[in-house]
Design a protein around this motif. Structure first.
Motif, PDB file in Angstrom:
ATOM      1  N   TYR A   9       0.841  -1.200   0.000  1.00 49.60           N
ATOM      2  CA  TYR A   9       0.000   0.000   0.000  1.00 49.60           C
ATOM      3  C   TYR A   9       0.877   1.252   0.000  1.00 49.60           C
ATOM      4  N   THR A  10       0.434   2.236  -0.758  1.00 52.00           N
ATOM      5  CA  THR A  10       1.084   3.546  -0.696  1.00 52.00           C
ATOM      6  C   THR A  10       0.458   4.339   0.460  1.00 52.00           C
ATOM      7  N   ILE A  11       1.095   5.428   0.823  1.00 46.19           N
ATOM      8  CA  ILE A  11       0.568   6.275   1.903  1.00 46.19           C
ATOM      9  C   ILE A  11      -0.805   6.817   1.533  1.00 46.19           C
ATOM     10  N   SER A  12      -0.968   7.242   0.307  1.00 50.36           N
ATOM     11  CA  SER A  12      -2.270   7.785  -0.096  1.00 50.36           C
ATOM     12  C   SER A  12      -3.341   6.710  -0.102  1.00 50.36           C
ATOM     13  N   ALA A  15      -4.290   6.186   3.519  1.00 47.33           N
ATOM     14  CA  ALA A  15      -5.062   7.329   4.013  1.00 47.33           C
ATOM     15  C   ALA A  15      -6.504   7.226   3.554  1.00 47.33           C
ATOM     16  N   ARG A  16      -6.694   6.886   2.306  1.00 49.02           N
ATOM     17  CA  ARG A  16      -8.048   6.747   1.760  1.00 49.02           C
ATOM     18  C   ARG A  16      -8.797   5.630   2.478  1.00 49.02           C
ATOM     19  N   SER A  21      -6.118  11.974   6.549  1.00 49.06           N
ATOM     20  CA  SER A  21      -5.310  12.691   5.562  1.00 49.06           C
ATOM     21  C   SER A  21      -3.980  11.970   5.322  1.00 49.06           C
ATOM     22  N   VAL A  22      -3.369  12.276   4.178  1.00 48.41           N
ATOM     23  CA  VAL A  22      -2.062  11.721   3.831  1.00 48.41           C
ATOM     24  C   VAL A  22      -1.038  12.171   4.866  1.00 48.41           C
ATOM     25  N   SER A  24      -1.503  12.716   8.018  1.00 47.41           N
ATOM     26  CA  SER A  24      -1.654  11.914   9.237  1.00 47.41           C
ATOM     27  C   SER A  24      -0.931  10.574   9.098  1.00 47.41           C
ATOM     28  N   ILE A  25      -1.089   9.942   7.970  1.00 43.61           N
ATOM     29  CA  ILE A  25      -0.418   8.652   7.741  1.00 43.61           C
ATOM     30  C   ILE A  25       1.093   8.858   7.714  1.00 43.61           C
ATOM     31  N   SER A  26       1.541   9.914   7.058  1.00 40.45           N
ATOM     32  CA  SER A  26       2.984  10.193   6.991  1.00 40.45           C
ATOM     33  C   SER A  26       3.557  10.404   8.386  1.00 40.45           C
TER      34      SER A  26
END
Length: 178
Positions: A9-12, A15-16, A21-22, A24-26
């Motif tokens: 999974y990517t960060i975006s 997040a989805r 939000s992106v 927050s995940i970062s």
């Protein structure tokens, strides 16, 4: 041991899926020092399914805790705008009430100013009447003094001559004629 291809999974994407939000995940990734398992297209960081499950459970428990404390986990722009519009309407209503209060106070000030003016006029009239009364009293005293004075009956006990009677007490004291 052979490598089986697991989902990444990517960060975006995370997040989805988590509804955050992106950013927050970062922050979560940096705070927990998570390392991407591989780099995807355009050097996108790809994280393992296990990392994603940890992140997902963290945000689910966070939502549950926020639900318990009564905090809203997500505030949309529309909600914020709606809240601000309600606040503006309340402030306008308060301003309108204050304007009405000011109008009432201005009316009271005008009435008090008029009353002070009336008191000032009455004071002038009282002063004029007092002056007239004093003039009448003086006129009456002059009229009384101009009429013939009543002479007291002389029973022969007074040694003073007419000339000495005309002098005042100070003259009499100074000349030893008490």
């Amino acid at each position: 041991m052979s490598k089986s291809k697991s989902k990444t999974y990517t960060i975006s994407m995370m997040a989805r899926e988590c509804g955050v939000s992106v950013a927050s995940i970062s922050k979560y990734v940096k705070r927990n020092k998570l390392k991407p398992v591989e780099a995807g297209q355009n050097n996108a960081k790809l994280f393992s399914d296990a990392d994603f499950q940890h992140i997902k459970s963290y945000y689910q428990s966070k939502r549950e805790n926020e639900g318990i404390t009564g905090q809203s986990p997500h505030v949309t722009n529309a909600d914020l705008i709606s809240h601000l519009e309600e606040t503006i309407d309340d402030l306008r209503q308060q301003l309108s009430e204050k304007d009405k209060q000011i109008d009432r106070q201005n009316t009271q000030i005008d009435a008090l100013t008029q009353a002070v003016g009336n008191v000032s006029d009455l004071t002038k009239q009282v002063a004029s009447l007092t002056e007239n009364a004093q003039q009448l009293q003086l006129a009456e005293k002059v009229n009384i003094n101009e009429s013939k004075p009543v002479k007291p009956v002389n029973d022969g006990q007074s040694d003073e001559s007419e000339e000495q009677k005309q002098h005042g007490a100070v003259w009499k004291w100074f000349h030893g004629k008490e």
